[in-house]
Design a protein around this motif. Sequence first.
Motif, mmCIF file in Angstrom:
data_model
loop_
_atom_site.group_PDB
_atom_site.id
_atom_site.type_symbol
_atom_site.label_atom_id
_atom_site.label_comp_id
_atom_site.label_asym_id
_atom_site.label_seq_id
_atom_site.Cartn_x
_atom_site.Cartn_y
_atom_site.Cartn_z
ATOM 1 N N VAL A 331 0.829 -1.204 0.000
ATOM 2 C CA VAL A 331 0.000 0.000 0.000
ATOM 3 C C VAL A 331 0.862 1.252 0.000
ATOM 4 O O VAL A 331 2.010 1.256 0.457
ATOM 5 N N ASP A 332 0.257 2.347 -0.511
ATOM 6 C CA ASP A 332 0.934 3.645 -0.474
ATOM 7 C C ASP A 332 0.645 4.335 0.851
ATOM 8 O O ASP A 332 0.031 3.759 1.754
ATOM 9 N N GLU A 333 1.072 5.590 0.976
ATOM 10 C CA GLU A 333 0.938 6.301 2.245
ATOM 11 C C GLU A 333 -0.519 6.541 2.623
ATOM 12 O O GLU A 333 -0.838 6.771 3.794
ATOM 13 N N ASP A 334 -1.416 6.495 1.646
ATOM 14 C CA ASP A 334 -2.842 6.695 1.915
ATOM 15 C C ASP A 334 -3.593 5.389 2.140
ATOM 16 O O ASP A 334 -4.815 5.390 2.320
ATOM 17 N N GLY A 335 -2.856 4.262 2.092
ATOM 18 C CA GLY A 335 -3.482 2.964 2.309
ATOM 19 C C GLY A 335 -4.034 2.326 1.052
ATOM 20 O O GLY A 335 -4.655 1.257 1.129
ATOM 21 N N GLY A 336 -3.829 2.931 -0.102
ATOM 22 C CA GLY A 336 -4.300 2.351 -1.348
ATOM 23 C C GLY A 336 -3.307 1.364 -1.934
ATOM 24 O O GLY A 336 -2.094 1.501 -1.748
ATOM 25 N N GLU A 337 -3.822 0.355 -2.623
ATOM 26 C CA GLU A 337 -2.960 -0.653 -3.245
ATOM 27 C C GLU A 337 -2.084 -0.024 -4.324
ATOM 28 O O GLU A 337 -2.562 0.759 -5.150
ATOM 29 N N VAL A 338 -0.795 -0.381 -4.326
ATOM 30 C CA VAL A 338 0.087 0.087 -5.393
ATOM 31 C C VAL A 338 -0.007 -0.888 -6.565
ATOM 32 O O VAL A 338 -0.449 -2.028 -6.418
#
Length: 504
Positions: A331-338
Amino acid sequence: MFLHGDLLGERARLTPDRTALVYIPTGERLTYAELDARSGRWARLWRERLGLKKGDRVAVLCDNRPELVETFFAAPKSGVVIVPIGTRLTPREIAGILEDAAPSAFFYGDEHADKVHELRTLADVSHWMSFDGEQPDPVCWAPEHGSPEDLWCLLYTSGTTGRPKGVMLPYRMIVWNGYNTVIGWQLREDDVTSIFTPLYHAGGLGAFLVPIVTIGGTVVLHRGFDAAEVWCTIEQEGATVVLGVPTIYQMLSEAPEFRTADLSRVRWLISGGAPLPTWIIDLYQRRGVAFKQGYGLTEVGVNCFSMTVEESASHPGSIGKPLPFTETRLVDEDGGEVRTGEVGELLIRGPHVCRGYWNNPEATAVALDAEGWFHTGDLARRDEEGFHWIAGRRKDMIISGGVNVYPAEIEAELVLHPRVRDASVVGVPHPTWGEVGVAFVVPGAEPPTTEDLAAFLAGRLAKYKIPREIRFVDSLPRTPYGKVVKGELRERYETEKDADDRIE
């Protein structure tokens, strides 16, 4: 009723006469029945002689020895929680752990008697007992039946980023780590492992001790690490699977025995604890040995990924695919899947994840979210086949001019230089770019120049990734399990920079 917490007892019931433990310093060989009986005696001593109750803690400080194995497996028999203590810690550091864990008893080996003498003036513990003077009762203790979430062990983190935290390892977690490793790593009942890493650490306990007991193999235990002894033991005892850390594998490769030892029975070696330079993989593969890289944390059961021998050769540097019953997210810093191929923080979920941190609900809430995902703090990428590569720690990531730079990528290239023995990269403040990288390099017998290394990296990395400074050092500060203590390198840089500024 929860039965499988007594992992050793169940294995002894099935294969009582099989060799469970070989102790190199004394030549002692214990069957599963004998090892189980000894563990039961410690359980009885704790509960009846000392009057400990379910949930009470027992701290243990000793080098690798049978008593450490026995007391570890006595914990689920008795309901007592074992707290292994790092042997390299100072009495004051140990006292801090004892204040947090509040053990009712402290068992130690006489090899640490001087340290314990000082410790007794710093810590309040009801019972201080030496393994070399105390004999457990001859009658075993009937195992307690507990729940999967009852604590087996408290393992304190190394504290490289602050005060050590006690990781709560329940029965469920330790047993599932055994199951997963046996299945995912395809361990066999005839496997023999040589353990020379410290058993107070999750790697020593979880990577092979618990899984080998789960499948009914043989553990060959060293008191400590000696390269010549390890190679001799691997050959004479017929070791088939061995765990080490990169630093140890480098030391093993430099021993004369590396070139002559009979390794015909070794199925594969595996490295963990720190990023593994690919040149080490190449070195052992040229010696005819399959070499894998593992990944795990104290908090997630040590063994979380797997690959076959063939995949270890075709995907050097990868930690493999998640083990059975293991979920991962990046995940990225916002919690979204990369996206595939991009770097994100590695999250892990499964039955082998800990309960959190002892007496520290705030740290638990940060690391373990409401959906059961453990936030490792490690950065990784995943390819289209599902293989994972570690890119470094999130806290170690360098943001230079708004661009993410991953030290592990630079370090992997630096150690490929034929005149570099070891390397680590840290981020330091910069007035223009925010942060820049500084490389600390341990040179080989024929030292390179900074110009040599800059030119070497220029052909391999984008310009913004190349460290702005290269500093040569005699060695890198590492934990007992091979992780570089980067905080010490940053402090060293700042101290030397301040001294340079004063001179100017």
